[in-house]
Design a protein around this motif. Structure first.
Motif: not given
Length: 300
Positions: A236-238, A268-270, A276-277
């Motif tokens: 859900v967070p993405v 949106d830290n990758t 997101l990772g």
């Protein structure tokens, strides 16, 4: 898996195969950090308060809603409302330990159709200037979240004013999970616009993206105390996708597989240990992570 999550993941599947370009989140150079057990424990009451927002108003008015209420027995309820269908449940009260008014918003209940439709309505629109007098036309948000918030905004504000006066405090904390997390962010922005001398804190769980970059910049410039907690591979967070013009605010904390809480600065830290990772696209997610368990409680 709830019906709402099935709808979201189905939508994500369509996006994934449509040939749209790769996600391009805003980059940042700030390093991640790991929360201590003591720092994690600070969030426990907010987890209970977010879970309590799923309870019907007749139980939150008397604060007799089971585990979530039992573990926050110091709470002083002021009022509750919503029908869990067209208007999400909400409650307002006071925590004398935290010395803060608490506002809780219900998340998505898969047994009710209206919140499901709210979740998958992806069009963006402007905020109502009568509710948000300090926003400009560049700021856009998910219209389902916007309209869901507006339905209870006036009642929540009235009861927050009552609680602030009754308990002689200047602090308001807004909480929620899933759809309730999105409402907590909009609720914080609305209440701050209406009560500019009050201090605000927002603690949310499994928050979807709420608005565009202008909205994110608006939130980040006005709030210092924002935490949005994501659980493992919760998809859900993405959602909704960055491709569709949605972005996250600052304040991410990601719970990784071994239970460690990771602070992920920026938007949106990758980093591989951030959300997101773990979940580069919704199809990499695991919907069973959505309801928790977080600090000992499930959100449902």
């Amino acid at each position: 898996m709830s019906l709402s999550l099935l709808c979201l993941l189905a939508l994500a599947t369509i996006t994934a195969v449509s040939g749209l370009p790769t996600l391009e989140p805003r980059q940042n150079n700030e390093a991640i950090s790991f929360l201590t057990l003591e720092e994690v424990a600070v969030f426990r009451p907010y987890s209970y308060y977010s879970a309590a927002a799923y309870c019907k108003p007749e139980t939150t008015k008397t604060w007799t809603c089971g585990q979530a209420c039992g573990n926050t027995s110091q709470f002083k309820p002021v009022n509750s409302g919503g029908d869990g269908d067209q208007t999400q449940f909400w409650y307002v009260g006071y925590d004398p330990t935290l010395k803060s008014v608490i506002v809780g918003y219900q998340g998505t209940n898969g047994s009710n159709l209206f919140p499901i439709l709210t979740d998958i309505t992806l069009v963006q629109g402007n905020l109502d200037p009568t509710l948000f007098p300090d926003v400009d036309s560049s700021i856009k948000v998910h219209i389902g979240f916007r309209d869901a918030h507006a339905r209870s905004a006036g009642d929540v504000l009235t009861n927050v004013k009552t609680a602030l006066q009754q308990y002689d405090t200047n602090m308001v904390t807004v909480v929620g999970h899933s759809l309730g997390a999105a409402l907590s962010l909009l609720g914080s922005a609305y209440l701050r616009a209406q009560l500019p001398t009050v201090s605000f804190k927002t603690v949310s769980y499994s928050m979807p993206r709420v608005g565009n970059q202008a909205f994110v910049d608006y939130i980040n410039s006005r709030f210092t105390a924002i935490n949005r907690i994501d659980n493992k591979r919760d998809p859900v967070p993405v959602l909704p996708s960055i491709i569709l013009g949605y972005h996250h605010t600052k304040g991410e904390i990601h719970i990784i597989d071994n239970g460690t809480w990771v602070s992920c600065p920026g938007e949106d830290n990758t980093n591989p240990l951030c959300t997101l990772g773990y979940v580069p696209n919704p199809l990499a997610g695991n919907a069973t992570d959505h309801p928790g368990r977080i600090t000992g409680i499930y959100f449902k």
